[in-house]
Write an enzyme that holds these catalytic residues in place. Structure first.
Site, PDB file in Angstrom:
ATOM      1  N   ILE A  87       0.831  -1.209   0.000  1.00  9.13           N
ATOM      2  CA  ILE A  87       0.000   0.000   0.000  1.00  9.13           C
ATOM      3  C   ILE A  87       0.868   1.263   0.000  1.00  9.13           C
ATOM      4  CG2 ILE A  87      -1.639   1.318   1.405  1.00  9.13           C
ATOM      5  CD1 ILE A  87      -2.792  -1.438   2.350  1.00  9.13           C
ATOM      6  N   SER A 126      -6.787  -0.027   9.866  1.00  8.70           N
ATOM      7  CA  SER A 126      -7.272  -1.226   9.169  1.00  8.70           C
ATOM      8  C   SER A 126      -8.742  -1.377   9.533  1.00  8.70           C
ATOM      9  CB  SER A 126      -6.485  -2.442   9.678  1.00  8.70           C
ATOM     10  OG  SER A 126      -7.170  -3.645   9.427  1.00  8.70           O
ATOM     11  N   TYR A 161      -2.910  -7.465  16.792  1.00  9.55           N
ATOM     12  CA  TYR A 161      -2.903  -6.585  15.608  1.00  9.55           C
ATOM     13  C   TYR A 161      -4.101  -5.621  15.680  1.00  9.55           C
ATOM     14  CZ  TYR A 161      -3.051  -5.304  10.600  1.00  9.55           C
ATOM     15  OH  TYR A 161      -3.072  -4.621   9.396  1.00  9.55           O
TER      16      TYR A 161
HETATM   17  N1  LIG Z   1      -2.692  -5.665   3.298  1.00  9.46           N
HETATM   18  C1  LIG Z   1      -3.777  -5.543   4.043  1.00  9.46           C
HETATM   19  O1  LIG Z   1      -4.722  -6.360   3.963  1.00  9.46           O
HETATM   20  C2  LIG Z   1      -3.924  -4.408   4.959  1.00  9.46           C
HETATM   21  C3  LIG Z   1      -2.843  -3.717   5.418  1.00  9.46           C
HETATM   22  N2  LIG Z   1      -3.037  -2.677   6.304  1.00  9.46           N
HETATM   23  C4  LIG Z   1      -1.909  -1.936   6.807  1.00  9.46           C
HETATM   24  O2  LIG Z   1      -1.281  -1.265   5.728  1.00  9.46           O
HETATM   25  C5  LIG Z   1       0.103  -1.068   6.033  1.00  9.46           C
HETATM   26  C6  LIG Z   1       0.937  -1.552   4.867  1.00  9.46           C
HETATM   27  O3  LIG Z   1       0.728  -2.939   4.733  1.00  9.46           O
HETATM   28  P1  LIG Z   1       0.989  -3.752   3.382  1.00  9.46           P
HETATM   29  O4  LIG Z   1       1.259  -2.822   2.283  1.00  9.46           O
HETATM   30  O5  LIG Z   1      -0.085  -4.746   3.281  1.00  9.46           O
HETATM   31  O6  LIG Z   1       2.294  -4.560   3.824  1.00  9.46           O
HETATM   32  P2  LIG Z   1       3.704  -4.829   3.136  1.00  9.46           P
HETATM   33  O7  LIG Z   1       4.328  -5.901   3.950  1.00  9.46           O
HETATM   34  O8  LIG Z   1       3.547  -5.024   1.670  1.00  9.46           O
HETATM   35  O9  LIG Z   1       4.480  -3.438   3.368  1.00  9.46           O
HETATM   36  C7  LIG Z   1       4.884  -3.045   4.660  1.00  9.46           C
HETATM   37  C8  LIG Z   1       6.204  -2.311   4.555  1.00  9.46           C
HETATM   38  O10 LIG Z   1       6.548  -1.870   5.885  1.00  9.46           O
HETATM   39  C9  LIG Z   1       7.930  -2.066   6.038  1.00  9.46           C
HETATM   40  N3  LIG Z   1       8.291  -2.177   7.460  1.00  9.46           N
HETATM   41  C10 LIG Z   1       8.004  -3.184   8.310  1.00  9.46           C
HETATM   42  N4  LIG Z   1       8.568  -2.960   9.508  1.00  9.46           N
HETATM   43  C11 LIG Z   1       9.223  -1.772   9.423  1.00  9.46           C
HETATM   44  C12 LIG Z   1       9.998  -1.011  10.314  1.00  9.46           C
HETATM   45  N5  LIG Z   1      10.271  -1.432  11.564  1.00  9.46           N
HETATM   46  N6  LIG Z   1      10.503   0.175   9.904  1.00  9.46           N
HETATM   47  C13 LIG Z   1      10.274   0.610   8.629  1.00  9.46           C
HETATM   48  N7  LIG Z   1       9.555  -0.084   7.728  1.00  9.46           N
HETATM   49  C14 LIG Z   1       9.023  -1.262   8.119  1.00  9.46           C
HETATM   50  C15 LIG Z   1       8.244  -3.355   5.282  1.00  9.46           C
HETATM   51  O11 LIG Z   1       9.627  -3.479   4.987  1.00  9.46           O
HETATM   52  C16 LIG Z   1       7.371  -3.189   4.062  1.00  9.46           C
HETATM   53  O12 LIG Z   1       8.075  -2.545   3.012  1.00  9.46           O
HETATM   54  C17 LIG Z   1       0.365  -1.794   7.358  1.00  9.46           C
HETATM   55  O13 LIG Z   1       0.306  -0.860   8.420  1.00  9.46           O
HETATM   56  C18 LIG Z   1      -0.802  -2.758   7.439  1.00  9.46           C
HETATM   57  O14 LIG Z   1      -1.084  -3.099   8.774  1.00  9.46           O
HETATM   58  C19 LIG Z   1      -4.275  -2.289   6.700  1.00  9.46           C
HETATM   59  C20 LIG Z   1      -5.362  -2.942   6.262  1.00  9.46           C
HETATM   60  C21 LIG Z   1      -5.303  -4.068   5.360  1.00  9.46           C
HETATM   61  C1  LIG Z   2     -10.119 -12.623   6.329  1.00  8.45           C
HETATM   62  C2  LIG Z   2      -8.707 -12.556   5.801  1.00  8.45           C
HETATM   63  C3  LIG Z   2      -7.750 -12.160   6.846  1.00  8.45           C
HETATM   64  C4  LIG Z   2      -6.379 -12.013   6.296  1.00  8.45           C
HETATM   65  C5  LIG Z   2      -5.564 -11.289   7.281  1.00  8.45           C
HETATM   66  C6  LIG Z   2      -4.399 -10.680   6.653  1.00  8.45           C
HETATM   67  C7  LIG Z   2      -4.085  -9.391   6.738  1.00  8.45           C
HETATM   68  C8  LIG Z   2      -4.962  -8.482   7.379  1.00  8.45           C
HETATM   69  C9  LIG Z   2      -4.655  -7.197   7.400  1.00  8.45           C
HETATM   70  C10 LIG Z   2      -5.577  -6.299   7.987  1.00  8.45           C
HETATM   71  O1  LIG Z   2      -5.276  -5.153   8.254  1.00  8.45           O
HETATM   72  C11 LIG Z   2      -6.928  -6.762   8.288  1.00  8.45           C
HETATM   73  C12 LIG Z   2      -7.766  -6.714   7.104  1.00  8.45           C
HETATM   74  C13 LIG Z   2      -8.769  -7.572   6.952  1.00  8.45           C
HETATM   75  C14 LIG Z   2      -9.041  -8.700   7.849  1.00  8.45           C
HETATM   76  C15 LIG Z   2      -9.987  -8.313   8.911  1.00  8.45           C
HETATM   77  C16 LIG Z   2     -10.306  -9.127   9.841  1.00  8.45           C
HETATM   78  C17 LIG Z   2      -9.800 -10.495   9.909  1.00  8.45           C
HETATM   79  C18 LIG Z   2     -10.965 -11.435   9.679  1.00  8.45           C
HETATM   80  C19 LIG Z   2     -10.720 -12.697  10.323  1.00  8.45           C
HETATM   81  C20 LIG Z   2     -10.684 -12.457  11.777  1.00  8.45           C
HETATM   82  O2  LIG Z   2     -11.743 -12.187  12.371  1.00  8.45           O
HETATM   83  O3  LIG Z   2      -9.605 -12.511  12.346  1.00  8.45           O
END
Ligand SMILES: NC(=O)C1=CN([C@@H]2O[C@H](COP(=O)(O)OP(=O)(O)OC[C@H]3O[C@@H](n4cnc5c(N)ncnc54)[C@H](O)[C@@H]3O)[C@@H](O)[C@H]2O)C=CC1
Ligand SMILES: CCCCC/C=C\C=C\C(=O)C/C=C\C/C=C\CCCC(=O)O
Length: 274
Positions: free
Chosen positions: A17, A138, A151
């Site tokens: 993201i 999230s 989380y």
């Molecule tokens: N992918 C999903 O389903 C969702 C993700 N999010 C949130 O979005 C954000 C981005 O997640 P994604 O793009 O999915 O993950 P991703 O794993 O693709 O990207 C996360 C990035 O954060 C960096 N990172 C991790 N620890 C770090 C640290 N200590 N210092 C600096 N950089 C660090 C990683 O190296 C990576 O480049 C996170 O906060 C995640 O919790 C929220 C909702 C849904």
């Molecule tokens: C239902 C698929 C869950 C996959 C979890 C992986 C990453 C999640 C990142 C988030 O920030 C959360 C986003 C969506 C999942 C939300 C709730 C999890 C649903 C299952 C549960 O209740 O734990």
């Protein structure tokens, strides 16, 4: 906010993201600092983006967001490179229920630190231009997540912190010019989620109901919303100067702004004269 020539600072910008949002900001004519602990991914991200949008417009700073000194240095290097700062996206995040102290440190403590340290560079009354701080929550920041309780705690924390900062500083917004918002995406197809297809990885990370979650991710990941869709809606929120204290839920059905419950005590306190 017109994004042209604005400067964005994105933690976790090397992947998923954060990377998608960096690319979209560049498409809108902004400049971007990609801040990430993963040097290899960060350098690769910047070299890809530099080819498309120009070397002068994008930079990488290695930074572990759990280290306050790294974050401070990343702000300094960003301003040294681009001469200003307008957008801070505290986005870096991990999923690890076993190491919940690290989880809290990356997903919540670093969001607070990034907000507090960054604020002084944005504030109009301290030499900045005003701007926006966008914290990554999230859907797990708005509802229980039975697979991911720690989380979910961090993501609820991000919503609570962001709204509270916005409310606390809203009365003086003409003085400092800074808005605070957060985004709450549902499950999105990124490397973080792809890494959950293996039940071993889920077990190592102490994620509850590992087999069921692994099955779910494997079967559904191709149909999950894409990082580019989260980026499009995030950019709209960044640019919308009417939004302060917003928690924007992003799902495949669109976006919704989730309002906190009203309570007269808190409403009255927000209006207290100081
Ligand atoms: N992918 C999903 O389903 C969702 C993700 N999010 C949130 O979005 C954000 C981005 O997640 P994604 O793009 O999915 O993950 P991703 O794993 O693709 O990207 C996360 C990035 O954060 C960096 N990172 C991790 N620890 C770090 C640290 N200590 N210092 C600096 N950089 C660090 C990683 O190296 C990576 O480049 C996170 O906060 C995640 O919790 C929220 C909702 C849904
Ligand atoms: C239902 C698929 C869950 C996959 C979890 C992986 C990453 C999640 C990142 C988030 O920030 C959360 C986003 C969506 C999942 C939300 C709730 C999890 C649903 C299952 C549960 O209740 O734990």
């Amino acid at each position: 906010m017109n994004l042209k020539d604005k400067v964005g600072f994105i933690t976790g910008g090397a992947s998923g993201i954060g990377y998608a949002t960096a690319e979209l900001l560049l498409q809108h004519g902004a400049k971007v600092a990609i801040i990430d602990v993963n040097s290899e991914a960060g350098r690769k991200a910047v070299s890809n983006l530099a080819v498309k949008y120009g070397e002068a417009n994008v930079t990488f700073v290695k930074c572990d967001v759990t280290e306050d000194g790294d974050i401070e240095e990343a702000f300094k290097q960003t301003i040294a490179k681009f001469g200003r700062l307008d957008i801070i996206m505290n986005n870096a995040g991990i999923l690890n229920e076993s190491n919940y102290k690290l989880l809290i440190s990356v997903n919540l403590t670093a969001v607070i630190t990034g907000t507090m340290l960054g604020l002084k560079y944005l504030r109009k009354d301290q030499g900045g231009n005003g701007g926006v701080i966008l914290n990554m929550s999230s859907i797990s920041g708005l509802k229980p997540s039975l697979c991911l309780p720690a989380y979910a705690a961090t993501k609820h924390g991000v919503v609570g912190y962001t709204r509270s900062m916005a409310n606390s500083m809203a009365a003086d917004i003409d003085v400092h010019g800074v808005r605070f918002n957060c985004v709450c995406p549902e499950c999105t197809d990124t490397p973080m989620v792809r890494s959950l297809e293996s039940v071993d990885s889920l077990n190592r990370r102490g994620i509850h109901h590992a087999q069921a979650l692994s099955n779910y991710v494997s079967e559904n990941v191709d149909d999950m919303i894409k990082a580019s869709y989260i980026a499009e809606n995030t950019i709209k929120l960044l640019a919308d100067e009417t939004k302060n204290g917003a928690a924007m839920l992003i799902t495949s059905k669109g976006v919704a702004f989730i309002d906190p419950p009203e309570h007269p005590y808190f409403t009255d306190r927000a209006n207290l004269k100081r």
